[in-house]
Design a protein around this motif. Structure first.
Motif, PDB file in Angstrom:
ATOM      1  N   ALA A  95       0.829  -1.206   0.000  1.00  0.00           N
ATOM      2  CA  ALA A  95       0.000   0.000   0.000  1.00  0.00           C
ATOM      3  C   ALA A  95       0.862   1.255   0.000  1.00  0.00           C
ATOM      4  N   ARG A  96       0.323   2.316  -0.580  1.00  0.00           N
ATOM      5  CA  ARG A  96       0.966   3.628  -0.433  1.00  0.00           C
ATOM      6  C   ARG A  96       0.566   4.205   0.917  1.00  0.00           C
ATOM      7  N   VAL A  97       1.409   5.034   1.473  1.00  0.00           N
ATOM      8  CA  VAL A  97       1.088   5.695   2.743  1.00  0.00           C
ATOM      9  C   VAL A  97       1.115   7.208   2.521  1.00  0.00           C
ATOM     10  N   GLU A  98       0.019   7.869   2.887  1.00  0.00           N
ATOM     11  CA  GLU A  98      -0.047   9.333   2.776  1.00  0.00           C
ATOM     12  C   GLU A  98      -0.306   9.926   4.151  1.00  0.00           C
ATOM     13  N   VAL A  99       0.407  10.974   4.489  1.00  0.00           N
ATOM     14  CA  VAL A  99       0.131  11.691   5.736  1.00  0.00           C
ATOM     15  C   VAL A  99      -1.002  12.663   5.442  1.00  0.00           C
ATOM     16  N   ASN A 100      -2.115  12.513   6.154  1.00  0.00           N
ATOM     17  CA  ASN A 100      -3.266  13.378   5.904  1.00  0.00           C
ATOM     18  C   ASN A 100      -3.835  13.823   7.238  1.00  0.00           C
ATOM     19  N   SER A 105      -0.616  21.347   9.138  1.00  0.00           N
ATOM     20  CA  SER A 105       0.399  22.388   8.924  1.00  0.00           C
ATOM     21  C   SER A 105       1.585  21.675   8.292  1.00  0.00           C
ATOM     22  N   GLU A 106       2.336  22.420   7.496  1.00  0.00           N
ATOM     23  CA  GLU A 106       3.478  21.809   6.805  1.00  0.00           C
ATOM     24  C   GLU A 106       4.492  21.279   7.816  1.00  0.00           C
ATOM     25  N   GLU A 107       4.617  21.984   8.942  1.00  0.00           N
ATOM     26  CA  GLU A 107       5.560  21.562   9.969  1.00  0.00           C
ATOM     27  C   GLU A 107       5.150  20.192  10.538  1.00  0.00           C
ATOM     28  N   ARG A 108       3.855  20.026  10.837  1.00  0.00           N
ATOM     29  CA  ARG A 108       3.396  18.727  11.371  1.00  0.00           C
ATOM     30  C   ARG A 108       3.562  17.619  10.329  1.00  0.00           C
ATOM     31  N   ILE A 109       3.272  17.939   9.065  1.00  0.00           N
ATOM     32  CA  ILE A 109       3.453  16.928   8.009  1.00  0.00           C
ATOM     33  C   ILE A 109       4.910  16.473   7.992  1.00  0.00           C
ATOM     34  N   ARG A 110       5.826  17.433   8.097  1.00  0.00           N
ATOM     35  CA  ARG A 110       7.258  17.089   8.077  1.00  0.00           C
ATOM     36  C   ARG A 110       7.635  16.196   9.258  1.00  0.00           C
ATOM     37  N   ARG A 111       7.156  16.593  10.455  1.00  0.00           N
ATOM     38  CA  ARG A 111       7.496  15.805  11.652  1.00  0.00           C
ATOM     39  C   ARG A 111       6.955  14.370  11.566  1.00  0.00           C
ATOM     40  N   ILE A 112       5.712  14.252  11.118  1.00  0.00           N
ATOM     41  CA  ILE A 112       5.084  12.927  11.049  1.00  0.00           C
ATOM     42  C   ILE A 112       5.754  12.085   9.968  1.00  0.00           C
ATOM     43  N   GLU A 124       4.370   8.841   0.661  1.00  0.00           N
ATOM     44  CA  GLU A 124       4.103   9.607  -0.565  1.00  0.00           C
ATOM     45  C   GLU A 124       4.404  11.074  -0.320  1.00  0.00           C
ATOM     46  N   LYS A 125       4.995  11.714  -1.337  1.00  0.00           N
ATOM     47  CA  LYS A 125       5.306  13.131  -1.172  1.00  0.00           C
ATOM     48  C   LYS A 125       4.751  13.903  -2.363  1.00  0.00           C
ATOM     49  N   GLY A 126       4.681  15.189  -2.234  1.00  0.00           N
ATOM     50  CA  GLY A 126       4.220  16.011  -3.359  1.00  0.00           C
ATOM     51  C   GLY A 126       3.361  17.144  -2.865  1.00  0.00           C
ATOM     52  N   GLU A 127       2.817  17.864  -3.836  1.00  0.00           N
ATOM     53  CA  GLU A 127       1.996  19.044  -3.537  1.00  0.00           C
ATOM     54  C   GLU A 127       0.555  18.585  -3.334  1.00  0.00           C
TER      55      GLU A 127
END
Ligand code: ATP
Ligand code: MG
Length: 243
Positions: A95-100, A105-112, A124-127
């Motif tokens: 499976a792909r994994v996406e942080v949602n 916030s971009e900071e929380r996405i980065r930390r997670i 998964e990364k991207g805009e």
């Protein structure tokens, strides 16, 4: 230090973890409240995997195995409690994994993302784009991730977003200890079990299910049965609580 022979050891360790990750900005204050609601429902089902939940976990594995494009959506609480379990499930279910995130916030996405990657998850990364039928930032997701998935596993998802994913024709698997929540009722399949107990069962079933059995489970499940199974369990425990 929590003594390992404490009768509620697992729950206390989880509480300690979630508090620590709140301090690190991975889990939000709202996430702490959501965890408490989960603990309360876990008490009511006896802090164990019921038979009905185990069947839901097998069915979830079957749905992931039969999916063309399975995606696991990860939020702060899930990463804090179960980064290793997500890594193992990702591997078995391809499976792909996406942080949602609900509180994005971009900071929380980065930390997670960092926390998940340290556990061996490919993230998964991207805009992110506004692709879900919801207002404001809650509509954000990745085009190659959740948006293109046919089956999405959403541990601890909010009811609105769960319904939005269903309205897009996706098969949505929720993990939620509250069988009465909007999430639990909206999902295609709800696992009423604690996240860290549920994920290893789903991963295990990904290995042990035959193709035949997986197809049979995918074509014959009824979410109302899983929800009423959980409610019956709670009812039974309440009736005999003081015996
Ligand atoms: P609704 O789905 O009705 O919209 P909600 O999504 O607003 O409700 P929250 O409290 O935000 O409700 O969601 C948290 C949900 O996740 C609760 O139903 C809680 O029981 C469940 N939950 C919390 N921690 C866990 C856990 N570790 N394992 C499984 N479920 C959990
Ligand atoms: Mg919910």
């Amino acid at each position: 230090m929590i003594p390992p022979d404490h009768p509620r050891y697992r729950s206390l360790v989880a509480r300690e973890r979630i508090a620590r990750y709140a301090g690190e900005g991975v889990v939000t204050f709202e996430g702490l409240a959501a965890h408490g609601r989960g603990e309360a429902f876990d008490y009511l089902i006896g802090e164990r995997t019921t038979e009905s939940a185990l069947l839901a976990e097998k069915t979830a594995a079957a749905l992931l195995l039969c999916a063309r494009r399975p995606v696991i959506s990860v939020n702060g609480n899930t990463a804090a409690l179960a980064a290793d379990e997500v890594a193992r499930l990702q591997e078995r279910a391809r499976a792909r994994v996406e942080v949602n995130l609900f509180h994005r916030s971009e900071e929380r996405i980065r930390r997670i993302t960092r926390l998940l990657e340290e556990a061996g998850v490919a993230v998964e990364k991207g805009e992110a784009e506004r692709l879900l039928p919801l207002s404001h930032d809650r509509a954000l997701c990745l085009r190659q991730g959740i948006y293109s998935a046919d089956t999405v596993l959403v541990p601890l998802e909010d009811g609105d977003r769960c319904s939005a994913l269903c309205s897009m024709g996706k098969t949505v698997i929720a993990i939620d200890l509250n069988p009465l929540s909007r999430t639990a009722r909206a999902a295609s399949l709800t696992i009423v079990d604690e996240l860290t107990r549920a994920l290893p069962h789903v991963t295990g079933a990904c290995t042990s299910l035959s193709q035949e059995e997986a197809l049979r489970l995918c074509s014959s499940y009824d979410n109302r049965k899983f929800l009423s199974g959980a409610l019956e369990e709670i009812q039974k425990r309440l009736t005999h609580a003081l015996d």
